[in-house]
Design a protein around this motif. Sequence first.
Motif, PDB file in Angstrom:
ATOM      1  N   GLY A  44       0.705  -1.041   0.154  1.00 33.45           N
ATOM      2  CA  GLY A  44       0.006   0.052   0.053  1.00 33.45           C
ATOM      3  C   GLY A  44       0.974   1.051   0.053  1.00 33.45           C
ATOM      4  O   GLY A  44       0.161   2.312  -0.147  1.00 33.45           O
ATOM      5  N   LYS A  47       4.497   1.165  -4.524  1.00 29.33           N
ATOM      6  CA  LYS A  47       5.583   0.907  -5.096  1.00 29.33           C
ATOM      7  C   LYS A  47       5.430   1.101  -6.856  1.00 29.33           C
ATOM      8  O   LYS A  47       6.299   1.619  -7.325  1.00 29.33           O
ATOM      9  CB  LYS A  47       5.845  -0.624  -4.745  1.00 29.33           C
ATOM     10  CG  LYS A  47       6.390  -0.712  -3.525  1.00 29.33           C
ATOM     11  CD  LYS A  47       7.065  -2.201  -3.052  1.00 29.33           C
ATOM     12  CE  LYS A  47       5.809  -3.251  -2.771  1.00 29.33           C
ATOM     13  NZ  LYS A  47       5.025  -2.522  -1.667  1.00 29.33           N
ATOM     14  N   SER A  48       4.055   0.590  -7.332  1.00 28.82           N
ATOM     15  CA  SER A  48       3.952   0.443  -8.564  1.00 28.82           C
ATOM     16  C   SER A  48       4.357   1.999  -9.509  1.00 28.82           C
ATOM     17  O   SER A  48       5.103   1.984 -10.412  1.00 28.82           O
ATOM     18  CB  SER A  48       2.572   0.129  -9.098  1.00 28.82           C
ATOM     19  OG  SER A  48       1.986  -0.523  -8.172  1.00 28.82           O
TER      20      SER A  48
HETATM   21  P1  ADP Z   1       1.988  -1.182  -3.306  1.00 30.98           P
HETATM   22  O1  ADP Z   1       2.350  -2.022  -4.601  1.00 30.98           O
HETATM   23  O2  ADP Z   1       3.144  -0.663  -2.801  1.00 30.98           O
HETATM   24  O3  ADP Z   1       1.186  -2.366  -2.177  1.00 30.98           O
HETATM   25  P2  ADP Z   1       0.491   0.522  -5.020  1.00 30.98           P
HETATM   26  O4  ADP Z   1       1.236   0.763  -6.053  1.00 30.98           O
HETATM   27  O5  ADP Z   1      -0.587  -0.655  -5.398  1.00 30.98           O
HETATM   28  O6  ADP Z   1       1.053  -0.076  -3.537  1.00 30.98           O
HETATM   29  O7  ADP Z   1      -0.434   1.595  -4.341  1.00 30.98           O
HETATM   30  C1  ADP Z   1      -1.222   1.831  -3.305  1.00 30.98           C
HETATM   31  C2  ADP Z   1      -2.273   2.820  -3.608  1.00 30.98           C
HETATM   32  O8  ADP Z   1      -1.710   4.355  -3.323  1.00 30.98           O
HETATM   33  C3  ADP Z   1      -2.812   2.920  -4.934  1.00 30.98           C
HETATM   34  O9  ADP Z   1      -4.255   2.935  -4.882  1.00 30.98           O
HETATM   35  C4  ADP Z   1      -1.975   3.994  -5.555  1.00 30.98           C
HETATM   36  O10 ADP Z   1      -2.835   4.567  -6.631  1.00 30.98           O
HETATM   37  C5  ADP Z   1      -1.900   4.972  -4.522  1.00 30.98           C
HETATM   38  N1  ADP Z   1      -0.817   5.983  -4.931  1.00 30.98           N
HETATM   39  C6  ADP Z   1       0.479   5.801  -4.973  1.00 30.98           C
HETATM   40  N2  ADP Z   1       1.161   6.709  -5.219  1.00 30.98           N
HETATM   41  C7  ADP Z   1       0.276   7.858  -4.818  1.00 30.98           C
HETATM   42  C8  ADP Z   1       0.733   9.193  -4.897  1.00 30.98           C
HETATM   43  N3  ADP Z   1       1.775   9.995  -4.914  1.00 30.98           N
HETATM   44  N4  ADP Z   1      -0.403   9.919  -4.211  1.00 30.98           N
HETATM   45  C9  ADP Z   1      -1.748   9.177  -3.879  1.00 30.98           C
HETATM   46  N5  ADP Z   1      -1.743   7.930  -4.138  1.00 30.98           N
HETATM   47  C10 ADP Z   1      -0.891   7.199  -4.537  1.00 30.98           C
END
Ligand code: ADP
Length: 523
Positions: A44, A47-48
């Motif tokens: 959360g 990372k992506s």
């Molecule tokens: P992880 O892979 O680390 O578990 P994700 O890449 O799925 O996390 O991102 C988690 C959530 O945070 C997603 O809903 C994404 O759209 C949101 N997110 C990522 N970067 C930002 C940002 N800079 N501002 C707001 N939301 C973000």
Amino acid sequence: MAKEVNLTEELKKNFGFDTFKGNQEAIIKNLLAGKDTFVLMPTGGGKSLCYQLPSLILDGTAVVISPLIALMKNQVDAMRNFSAEDGVAHFINSSLNKAAIDQVKSDILSGKTKLLYVAPESLTKEENIDFLRQVNISFYAVDEAHCISEWGHDFRPEYRRIRPIINEIGVRPVIALTATATPKVQHDIQKNLGMLDATVFKSSFNRPNLYYEVRPKTANIDKDIIKYIKSQEGKSGIIYCLSRKKVEELAELLQVNGIRALPYHAGMDSATRTQNQDAFLLEKIDVIVATIAFGMGIDKPDVRYVIHYDIPKSLEGYYQETGRAGRDGGEGQCITFYINKDLQKLEKFMQGKPIAEQEIGKQLLLETAAYAESSLCRRKILLHYFGEEYEEDNCGNCDNCLNPKKQVEAKDQLCAVLETIIALKEKFKAEYVIDVLMGKETSQVLSYQHEDLEVFGSGQGEDERTWNAVIRQALIAGYIDKDIENYGLLKVTKAGHAFLKNPVSFKIVKDVDFEEMEEEVPM
Ligand code: ADP
Ligand code: ZN
């Protein structure tokens, strides 16, 4: 970096966000500068975006290696939503037919595609390697990078071939990402990907809003749980059990007791499973009783408690599962029922697996037991497990901090441990060190003739539990360390050598004795 770009503008333009989260910006800058980058960030954390945004900025196509077909599809769909451009993201995996693959290839070669997701087993195919050789690749992203390590929770042997294949296709910067952050896994990833000198970005794994508690598992466990749930009226909770049978029994028992609960496990048919999951998400029920099959990708922000009916197989799993509580930053209670005997049952389940795997499983289990039996701050232990120092003496939000145990001086005991580890040339695990301290003439001790060592039997004044506590707490205090290559072998750190030269006070808290609480409880 070839082009001058305003990252915040790019973020807004491509994803609609105003600001970066956590380390995102620094990570992206590092990657854009062409450096290998290693990202450790809890689930959360975002990372992506750390590879998606750079892929849009740089020329060429970024190759993203990702283990799950379902995950891949979600990511590609999400990218396509962000972008007006057709074909900006694609995936190659075994689910595509020939025509679809041709389309993907033509989009890549025409320069439309900024992100190409590939499953590791597709990456290893000769025809794909040949194709990728012709592609202008901006960088490689290795998602779920812990799959490279046998010490991670999802080992995939194909991940070990990533580095050689990158070398074959064409060397470009690599960004590796994972939410599994134990120092051992981290080391394995960097070594296997040939990126020991990558810039490492590690976010904190602390979840200050989560309350951690371990309760003895007695014959009254079901009553305890029912009472607890009733005290949490109207709140959502998850109960994790090890076996499917227990999941069903407990869900039924809760129902009989007037609690709105449903079961969830991989043995149920998928329609019922989805139905129960939705009932939980839509708050038609309060409690879901589940195996660890439940939770991946489920984002219910207001789960107020997570109960572990059985001890998890690793602290990593424990962290992920408890992490589903309090996502919204509000209260989240994490309660684990523990009895020493459960460990032996879990060990029995591992029999029949390859020896190396059993050894790893056993080490992970021992670390979970150490956590459960400790009277130290749970948060401190958990974060130490992830290689993070928690500086506060009292976190104020775990059972041990709210009810601190009396500390006892263990300066001499620590010296004895350090001397024994040194006498054993840092080649043995905690169990063996304790055998030597206690003067046990086991066959292994005799075969090494360690009964002749001066330290042999030097710790007979204390029981095994005390020695375990000394070692576990010396690890957390940084006087000893586990060898990163041969994980588990105890080594004396610089601080440990300094301690031996000039011993100062070393206070420990005794572990809780879970063995005296024996009462047969079915798992
Ligand atoms: P992880 O892979 O680390 O578990 P994700 O890449 O799925 O996390 O991102 C988690 C959530 O945070 C997603 O809903 C994404 O759209 C949101 N997110 C990522 N970067 C930002 C940002 N800079 N501002 C707001 N939301 C973000
Ligand atoms: Zn604490």
